[in-house]
Every structure is written in structure tokens, then in C-alpha cells.
Design a protein around this motif. Structure first.
Motif, PDB file in Angstrom:
ATOM      1  N   GLY A   1      62.848  16.012  62.957  1.00  0.00           N
ATOM      2  CA  GLY A   1      63.872  16.936  63.408  1.00  0.00           C
ATOM      3  C   GLY A   1      64.831  16.367  64.426  1.00  0.00           C
ATOM      4  O   GLY A   1      65.023  15.155  64.560  1.00  0.00           O
ATOM      5  N   ALA A   2      65.465  17.298  65.153  1.00  0.00           N
ATOM      6  CA  ALA A   2      66.533  16.960  66.085  1.00  0.00           C
ATOM      7  C   ALA A   2      66.060  15.980  67.148  1.00  0.00           C
ATOM      8  O   ALA A   2      64.928  16.039  67.615  1.00  0.00           O
ATOM      9  N   ASN A   3      66.962  15.075  67.501  1.00  0.00           N
ATOM     10  CA  ASN A   3      66.820  14.155  68.631  1.00  0.00           C
ATOM     11  C   ASN A   3      65.885  12.982  68.356  1.00  0.00           C
ATOM     12  O   ASN A   3      65.787  12.086  69.199  1.00  0.00           O
TER      13      ASN A   3
ATOM     14  N   ALA B   1      71.306   3.510  75.511  1.00  0.00           N
ATOM     15  CA  ALA B   1      70.240   3.931  76.412  1.00  0.00           C
ATOM     16  C   ALA B   1      70.810   4.363  77.753  1.00  0.00           C
ATOM     17  O   ALA B   1      71.750   3.761  78.269  1.00  0.00           O
ATOM     18  N   THR B   2      70.241   5.412  78.292  1.00  0.00           N
ATOM     19  CA  THR B   2      70.489   5.816  79.670  1.00  0.00           C
ATOM     20  C   THR B   2      69.159   6.271  80.248  1.00  0.00           C
ATOM     21  O   THR B   2      68.167   6.403  79.532  1.00  0.00           O
ATOM     22  N   PHE B   3      69.127   6.537  81.560  1.00  0.00           N
ATOM     23  CA  PHE B   3      67.899   7.073  82.129  1.00  0.00           C
ATOM     24  C   PHE B   3      67.634   8.477  81.601  1.00  0.00           C
ATOM     25  O   PHE B   3      66.491   8.886  81.456  1.00  0.00           O
ATOM     26  N   THR B   4      68.696   9.206  81.339  1.00  0.00           N
ATOM     27  CA  THR B   4      68.551  10.522  80.710  1.00  0.00           C
ATOM     28  C   THR B   4      68.694  10.330  79.205  1.00  0.00           C
ATOM     29  O   THR B   4      69.651  10.782  78.592  1.00  0.00           O
ATOM     30  N   ASN B   5      67.704   9.662  78.620  1.00  0.00           N
ATOM     31  CA  ASN B   5      67.808   9.217  77.232  1.00  0.00           C
ATOM     32  C   ASN B   5      67.503  10.376  76.283  1.00  0.00           C
ATOM     33  O   ASN B   5      66.345  10.674  75.995  1.00  0.00           O
ATOM     34  N   THR B   6      68.545  11.021  75.807  1.00  0.00           N
ATOM     35  CA  THR B   6      68.390  12.189  74.939  1.00  0.00           C
ATOM     36  C   THR B   6      68.288  11.814  73.470  1.00  0.00           C
ATOM     37  O   THR B   6      68.178  12.696  72.619  1.00  0.00           O
ATOM     38  N   ARG B   7      68.329  10.538  73.155  1.00  0.00           N
ATOM     39  CA  ARG B   7      68.239  10.098  71.765  1.00  0.00           C
ATOM     40  C   ARG B   7      66.844   9.621  71.393  1.00  0.00           C
ATOM     41  O   ARG B   7      66.633   9.124  70.295  1.00  0.00           O
ATOM     42  N   PHE B   8      65.909   9.747  72.307  1.00  0.00           N
ATOM     43  CA  PHE B   8      64.557   9.236  72.078  1.00  0.00           C
ATOM     44  C   PHE B   8      63.557  10.354  72.388  1.00  0.00           C
ATOM     45  O   PHE B   8      63.699  11.068  73.371  1.00  0.00           O
TER      46      PHE B   8
END
Length: 921
Positions: free
Chosen positions: A215-217, A164-171
Motif C-alpha cells: 500500500g501507500a508509502n 532521503a530526509t530525516f523525515t523520510n516519508t517514502r520508507f
């Protein structure tokens, strides 16, 4: 006369038919009124909604007898036959258990939560109304398996299953099917520009990989937020909240949050709604002055101090090294200068950010049912403006950040086709770090400041260059001279420089974040189950997305015009029930293709079996795959953030991004991948002076990341006790990460002997090398695993909930010191809540508890340990039936111990509030 009599008789007959008025009341099994119940005359489109007291009234032309159907989420449907003799209609709805509620997202079709083939969580209207947090979005942390990182009062980042990060590109987060990821920021904006709480019907959350259908992400998880349809939820409702936030750094500050929802069905064919809300207050101030490179250091005891939430002090260098780079300096004096690193005096974040927070949201939708049935055409428009702080490599103030979405959708119970556009405008946003750096430079350039410092130091050190006391006195004298005339926060001169810097998008002199990117998206799905149910439920669908990046060269390498690229995907799913519908088999596969990468298949298979005499236990197992395309920044960023140069690895980006140093050496993005050393090896070389310690980075351009997720879960109901738990194991491939490398200003790292020597010599001076942070994929083995378990229990009106989450990363850091995975997740987390809607007449309460284990936080902004913390939230509420209102008084972080969820973010204090909601059905 006969004709007149006949006409009068017909009129009387017509009026009698049109005036079949039915009045009644809807209650639950405890004789409590149920608001918001849909009451429909069977076989017609005539319907109404029960009010706050459960009362309803409708008029129908249908002749007696006819049947009423009453339905509401959380209750079994009920029917009532109305005859001409029926008096005092009372319809009783029976509660259904949580596991019997319907969910859609797990299989893209309605099914009992109990029989979902994969883990799924649901958060409904009841939970929203009983939320202990000041806003319902923050209350989602009470869901098992969910982590929330709080960066701001108005911006919270949801994640599941690690990384997890604040720029959460996996969610991914979908609001009525629309992805509210900001196109250039690359991450979900939480509820900053999301949905008014009055309009939320339910929230579903799928933890883990979901790419087979979405799909993606949809990699770590996906959140579905569904709003209320104006045909089903009509009327005007409103809420108002106010209170204070209390934090040691920022003090006590007022906030308010108000909203209104208006919805009306003008006929059985046309309905519309509009929502508006505004939140304003003071944010959690980031005031952590730790020097992460030198724990315990302060400006008073360290001339090279670089504070975490202090900006401008990143401009630094060793006195001897700085003098050596200046050809005008008398090189014979170098021995008098120490290698001591000296930094400029920076500004606290409070000096550069007024710490206001605002979230302004408006949305409207028009719904048309041309045939007065389930076929519906929808236009929806969402506008949001926000002011808050976000954090990635630097901290950025999103000031008057604007996001808009517009959707057109056609659907019925078996299909949907939708298209929408998401567009952002950075407004008056700016980078806080560059604001500090360039306010300093607007007053006095780095070159001039360090020259004055060095000359004053030499004059003060005299003949005692190695005497610590003399050095300390010389440093004090040098800083006093170099700082003469420094701009002081609050003065007109400082404000003028601040306004100048924050309105300038050139990071060499300013800090403005200039961004107007967008994406277009279309997707469709058809469910053939009404045609193929004898064999299996079959679905097909697909999606298309086109990005348009437009930063005018300030973030991306789009100086010559916007960058466009696209991606598409198609999928199918087959689901079949066997063995008296106890065994459910689900298989799906999706193919996705990006313009920039090869195609990718994402299969999923799951099996679930419901057993027990009353079908009250369920065992499920699944194998799911997910993939994540590199983000827009992974591909096309080209940004100098001071400490490092961020570069994306799209092929056309490598040569398009160029920078030049003070010695006219030119660096390209390609150099980061083909002509660089690993940062850790350069550090070792600096310590030993041995060229053999240098390692050529030789990193690859970035490609999609993949995961295979294995899950086993169990659900069971024993009377009023419900248990749900699961274990999972994730295997990652081509894990996307940033790697820090050093590019020499001259020479070639793998060239001839002479070129290699020249490259090595370039490393001895910071002025003839540049640090790059490049997007790539790691070849290290990364796995993660965990378990989630929780129960709910209802006893004598009390709702008890408790859950536990275990999350662990399997990665050998010692073998890969240059790789940072950003797992950023506590190994253990415990949550619990207890509440009662009707403790006394019209009086209820709810309280929640969260305990988090300590964990390591890694990001480009900072790395450090997050201490364990405990949060207690509580609220009491009182219903006022005469006003159709509910009064709520609550407190968040009741213990008052401040905590933080990420390095560099503001410490979170307590929040106290009073709220009133009216006609919120």
C-alpha cells in the motif's frame, strides 16, 4: 486385593509413560554447540529449546520409538529417531547458505531468498550478535543498498534508492506487522521506541517500490522487523553495555544500554513474553556555526550573521527597511541608514538543549493457541518513551516523547487478521529555533531591540554615514546598547525564561510542541495456496486506516477539534511455477482509495528463472509500481516557523489557515496557491527592480505521488561464494515537493492593472508580504537509476562480505531552479566486513568498513555539501560457556575523523563500548 493391584499397575504404567525423559545435545558440522534450537517430538506439541551449550531436555508421553525434529534459522531441519536403547543423543544440524534461507515479505509467503521475485535483504540473529555497531539498528547500514542518516545517537533514518530526509516519508517500517510511523511527525522513528535487540528474530528489507502488496508509502522501501515467539524462544536473557561517546564539540561522555527479555510457555496453548530496555547518554551535539548565506561569516565580522546551529538570530532586517516600516520614525533620517541587514544575537544549540538522549522501551505479548497447533491469537502492546533531536524545517527536541501501540491478531499458516492503534504524545518536546527566538523576545521584543539599535547607530555614525570605519564603530556601539541586559545561559533569569518559553505552545511567544495524534489500522491476508497449489498460489488481502490529528491548533489547523480522515486498500497476488519449478511468474495488483483523493491501482509483475544443474543461479526481472499519499502535514499543517509559513493543501485547510501581519494584512493558505509569486522571481526582482522578472507561482494543491520501477537482478552461488546484484530505473510522476512562494500583503497578482501594481509595491517591503512553503506536486521530469552488487564468501571460518551501491538522480536543476528534490544520496558507496565467530576457542571478532562519496544535502533546514567520509567499526568477543554469556568490546568510527550525514545535524565522533549478554539464544 486384586483391585488394589490393578490400580497400582495402572499407576506404574502411567508413570512410566509420563517419564520418557530425553536428554541430548545439538551441534553443527564443526562440532560447535547450537543454542536456541527448537526440538519437537514429531506428531505432538511437546518441544523445548537448546541452551547456550546446545543441551536440551524434554519429557513426553509418546511411546518408543518416536522422532525428534530439530530446527533453527540458518540450518536445515534434522530428525532423530529415539528408541528405548538410545543413549547420548546428539543431533547434527547442517548449515544452509544465506540464499537458501526463507523470507516472507517479498511475496507475503515463505520462499527461499534465492528464488525471491524481487530484490530482498535479510538480517538475522547471527548478524545481530556479530554487529560491530553499539546497537544492532545502526549495523543495518552494512546491508547493501541501505543508507542511514544519523540525526542522533538514538534516532537513525533508514532509506534505499535515494530521496532521503530525516523525515523520510517514502520508507515504511513494520514491527510484527505494525507500522511505527509517528502519526503527526510523519516518519519512522527508527528504533527509538522500537524493539529490544534480544527479541529480534530477523529483519527483512525490500528496497524500492512495494505498494502492490503493502500500500501507500511503501515507495522507496519497507523494513520488516520480526520478534521471537515465546513458544519457540523461552527463558530469561539480558544484556548490558556501557562506554563513552567522544566528540570534539561535546567532549567525552558516558552512555549505557541495558535490556532484559523474559518469555515462557505455560503450556502448549499459552505463552507470554515481556521486554524492557533503556538507553541513556549524551547526544551528538549540533554545533555548526556556518552562515550558509554568507560562507565564512561570523558574528564578529557580519552584523547580519545567521548561524546554522544558532537560534534567535533569524530575527533580522535591513536598518533602512526596518526604520521605514516604523511610522514613529523620522523618515528624513532614512538616508543616514544603510541597507545593511542586521540580526539579533542568537543562542547556540548547546544553550537551548542539554543534549541528553534516552530511549526507554517496554513491550509485552500474550499468545494463545486454543488447539495447540498453528492457529494463534496474539495481543501485543508496545510502549516507548524517548528524548532525542529530530530535524525538518527546524530542529525539534523530542523530550519525553511517548508512543504506544496495541495490537490484536489472529493467524495461522494460511491467514492473518490484525488490528492495531498507534498513538503519540509529544510530552515536553519543543522547537529549538523558536526557543531561541522567544527567549530573546521574553527579555526584549524585536521591535524594541531594533529601535534601540537604530537610534544608537544614528547617534554614533555622526556626519560620516558612508565611511566603512565609522559604520563598523556605529554597529559595535549599537549592538552593545541593544544587548544591555541580555539573558545569559546558566543564570536564573535565563532558566526562568527558558522554562516559560518551552512550556508555552503558542509559537508567537513559546516553543512547546503539543501533539496527541493517532491512527487506527486493520489489515488481513488469506493465502489459498493449500487449496490452489495445483494451479497457482493465490492470495487476497486488504487494509484500512483512519487518522486522528490532534495538536490543538499548534501544528495542524485543528483549533476547532481533531481532524479525521481515512484510507483503504485491497490487493490480490497470483504466483505460479513452471518448467520443473525453475520458472516463477508473479503478478499482483492493489487498489487504494483515500477519503481525500481518487483511487489508485498499483500493479506488479515479476519473472524469475533458476538455472544450472543444481539450481544455483537465478535471474529475475520485475516491473513494480508505488504510490505515496501526501502526509498529514502535506495536507493539514498550518505553522509559522519564522522564516516561512508552512501550509497544507487539503481543500478545507486553504481557508482555515489565516495569519495577520503587523500592518493588519490578512493572509490565507489559499493565497499561497492562488495569489503568489515564485520566490526565485521575487529575488530577481529585488536585484533588478524590473517587474517583468516576476513570475506568478500558480501552484496546484497536492495529490498522490507515483513511481514505476524497473529492475533486473542476478543471484548465483559457486560453492562458498555467493553473488547478488541488481540494476534499477525509477520514473516518478507528480513528485511531491514543497515550493516557496511570496504572497503580497495587498493587491492581486493576476488581477486588474491597479491590483497588480499594488501587489508589486507590496514586495518592496518585507513587512507587507509573507513567505509561504506550500505542499504541491512538481511537473518536472524526475527519474533515478542505480545498481547494487555484493558478495559473501566463507573461507576457513572467516566470513567475507563486500558490496557496492551506485545511485544517480536524473533531474535538470537549471530548468527548475525553484524545485528541490531532496535526493540526498551519495552516488557511490562501498561497504565491506570480515569476521570469524571462532577465531580461537570461544573467541571471535568482526570488523566493518563504509566509504561514502560526497553528496548534496537539501532540506528546509539547510542546503550544502556533505563531504566524503569513511567509517571503520570493530568488535572482539569472548564466550563464557559456564555463564552462558558473551563479552564484547567494540569501537565505532575507529579512525576518529568526525563526519556528518546532513546539514545542521551533529558531527558524529567515536563510540567505544563494552557489553555483556547472558543467555541470549
Amino acid at each position: 486385593m486384586k483391585t488394589t493391584t490393578l490400580i497400582l499397575m495402572l499407576l506404574v504404567s502411567t508413570l512410566s509413560i509420563a517419564q520418557n525423559v530425553v536428554d541430548g545435545r545439538v551441534i553443527d558440522s564443526f562440532d560447535q554447540p547450537i543454542p536456541g534450537v527448537s526440538v519437537t517430538v514429531k506428531g505432538t506439541s511437546v518441544s523445548t529449546i537448546s541452551d547456550f551449550d546446545g543441551n536440551f531436555s524434554l519429557t513426553t508421553e509418546k511411546n518408543y520409538p518416536f522422532t525428534l525434529i530439530a530446527s533453527s534459522i540458518g540450518f536445515d531441519d534434522a530428525t532423530f529417531v529415539v528408541t528405548s536403547d538410545t543413549k547420548d543423543i546428539t543431533i547434527v544440524l547442517e548449515d544452509i547458505t544465506f540464499l537458501d534461507e526463507l523470507v516472507i515479505s517479498a511475496s507475503r509467503a515463505p520462499e527461499r531468498l534465492f528464488e525471491s521475485p524481487v530484490s530482498i535483504e535479510r538480517y538475522g540473529i547471527k548478524q545481530i550478535k556479530n554487529a560491530t555497531s553499539a546497537d544492532f539498528y545502526g549495523d543495518l547500514e552494512n546491508i547493501k543498498g541501505v543508507d542511514i542518516n544519523t540525526n542522533s545517537l538514538a534516532l537513525k533514518s533508514i532509506n534505499t534508492r535515494g530521496f532521503a530526509t530525516f523525515t523520510n516519508t517514502r520508507f515504511v517500517q513494520l514491527i510484527d506487522g505494525m507500522d511505527n510511523t509517528a502519526p503527526a511527525l510523519n516518519f519512522v522513528l527508527g528504533n527509538l521506541v522500537g524493539t529490544n535487540e534480544l527479541d529480534v528474530q530477523n529483519i527483512e528489507l525490500l528496497p524500492g517500490a512495494s505498494s502492490a502488496l503493502y500500500g501507500a508509502n511503501a515507495f522507496n522501501g519497507i523494513l520488516f522487523m520480526n520478534s521471537k515467539n515465546p513458544f519457540d524462544y523461552q527463558g530469561i536473557s539480558a544484556y548490558a553495555k556501557g562506554g563513552i561517546t567522544s566528540q570534539e564539540a561535546a567532549g567525552d561522555n558516558e552512555f549505557y544500554d541495558v535490556g532484559v527479555r523474559m518469555a515462557h510457555a505455560f503450556s502448549d496453548k499459552f505463552a507470554a513474553k515481556a521486554n524492557f530496555s533503556i538507553l541513556k547518554g549524551t547526544d551528538w551535539l549540533a554545533a555548526d556555526k556556518r552562515d550558509l548565506e554568507n560562507p565564512g561569516a561570523t558574528r564578529e565580522n557580519n552584523v547580519g550573521y545567521d548561524g546554522l546551529n544558532v537560534y534567535g538570530d533569524e530575527a533580522k532586517g535591513s536598518l533602512r527597511g526596518l526604520a521605514a516600516q516604523n511610522p514613529a520614525f523620522d523618515q528624513s533620517l532614512l538616508p543616514l541608514l544603510p541597507e545593511t541587514v542586521v540580526s539579533r544575537t542568537g543562542y547556540d544549540e548547546a544553550d537551548l538543549n542539554d543534549n541528553d538522549v534516552e530511549s526507554l522501551k517496554f513491550d509485552t505479548s500474550l499468545h494463545y493457541r486454543p488447539f495447540a497447533n498453528d492457529f494463534e491469537v496474539i495481543y501485543a502492546g508496545k510502549l516507548g518513551r524517548g528524548t532525542t533531536v529530530t530535524q525538518d524545517a527546524n530542529r525539534t527536541l523530542l523530550r519525553n516523547f511517548f508512543l504506544q501501540q496495541h495490537k490484536l491478531e489472529v493467524k495461522n499458516d494460511n491467514f492473518f487478521v490484525r488490528g492495531y492503534i498507534t498513538a503519540e504524545d509529544a510530552g515536553d518536546s519543543y522547537d529549538i529555533r523558536f526557543t531561541g527566538l522567544n527567549i530573546n523576545n521574553a527579555w526584549k521584543s524585536d521591535g524594541q531591540w531594533f529601535q534601540e539599535y537604530i537610534l544608537t547607530y544614528l547617534g554614533a555614525i555622526g556626519t560620516n554615514p558612508n565611511d566603512p570605519a565609522a559604520q563598523q564603530a556605529a554597529h559595535a556601539a549599537a549592538r552593545q546598547v541593544a544587548e544591555t541586559g541580555r539573558l545569559i545561559p546558566g543564570t536564573p533569569e535565563f532558566e526562568q525564561a527558558f522554562n516559560q518559553v518551552t512550556s508555552d505552545p503558542d509559537l508567537a511567544s513559546g516553543s512547546k510542541f503539543l501533539e496527541k495524534s493517532s491512527f487506527r489500522h486493520a489489515d488481513a491476508n488469506y493465502n489459498f495456496s493449500h487449496l490452489t497449489s495445483n494451479f497457482a498460489d493465490i492470495q487476497i488481502g486488504g487494509s484500512f486506516r483512519e487518522y486522528k490529528l490532534d495538536s490543538e491548533g499548534t501544528v495542524f489547523t485543528d483549533v476547532d477539534g481533531p481532524i479525521k480522515y481515512s484510507e483503504y486498500g485491497v490487493y490480490t497476488q497470483l504466483q505460479r511455477k513452471l518448467l520443473d519449478e525453475r520458472l516463477k511468474l508473479t503478478g499482483s495488483v492493489r487498489y487504494d482509495k483515500s477519503q481525500l483523493f481518487d483511487g489508485n491501482f498499483s500493479p506488479r509483475f515479476s519473472v524469475s528463472y533458476t538455472f544450472g544443474a543444481n539450481k544455483t543461479r537465478n535471474l529475475r526481472a520485475s516491473v513494480q509500481t508505488g504510490f505515496r499519499n501526501p502526509t498529514t502535514q502535506d495536507l493539514f499543517i498550518g505553522l509559522d516557523i519564522g522564516r516561512t509559513l508552512l501550509v497544507g493543501s487539503a481543500p478545507e485547510n486553504l481557508d482555515r489557515y489565516t495569519v495577520q501581519d503587523d500592518f493588519n494584512n490578512v493572509y490565507t493558505g489559499r493565497d499561497a496557491y492562488e495569489n503568489s509569486y515564485s520566490a526565485s522571481s521575487v529575488q530577481r526582482f529585488a536585484e533588478t527592480g524590473n517587474p517583468a522578472d516576476l513570475e506568478i507561482a500558480d501552484i496546484d494543491i497536492v495529490k498522490p505521488e507515483k513511481v514505476t520501477a524497473y529492475e533486473l537482478g542476478y543471484r548465483a552461488q559457486f560453492g562458498d561464494f555467493i553473488f547478488d546484484g541488481s540494476v534499477y530505473y525509477n520514473q516518478y510522476q507528480d513528485f511531491i515537493a514543497n515550493e516557496t512562494v511570496i504572497v503580497p500583503g495587498q493587491g492581486v497578482v493576476n488581477g486588474t492593472d491597479a491590483e497588480q501594481l499594488q501587489a508589486i509595491q507590496s514586495l518592496t517591503s518585507a513587512g507587507t508580504r509573507r513567505t509561504f512553503t506550500a505542499s504541491t506536486n512538481s511537473d518536472v521530469d524526475i527519474n533515478s537509476y542505480g545498481a547494487v552488487a555484493g558478495f559473501t564468501y566463507k573461507i576457513k571460518g572467516f566470513d567475507l562480505n563486500a558490496n557496492y551501491t551506485y545511485a544517480k538522480e536524473d533531474f535538470d536543476k537549471e530548468e527548475n531552479p525553484d524545485f528541490r528534490s531532496n535526493f540526498n544520496t551519495p552516488e557511490h558507496k562501498v561497504k565491506a566486513s570480515i569476521g570469524n565467530d571462532e577465531l580461537f576457542k570461544n573467541f571471535g571478532f568482526n570488523t566493518s568498513f563504509v566509504w561514502s562519496d560526497e553528496y548534496l544535502w537539501e532540506s528546509d533546514f539547510g542546503v550544502g555539501d556533505i563531504p566524503s567520509y569513511t567509517i571503520i567499526n570493530a568488535q572482539i568477543n569472548y564466550s563464557i560457556p559456564a555463564l552462558k554469556a558473551k563479552l564484547k568490546v567494540g569501537a565505532n568510527n575507529l579512525g576518529g575523523d568526525e563526519y556528518f550525514t546532513a546539514i545542521g545535524s551533529g558531527f558524529i565522533g567515536s563510540q567505544y563500548y563494552v557489553g555483556l549478554s547472558i543467555n541470549n539464544l
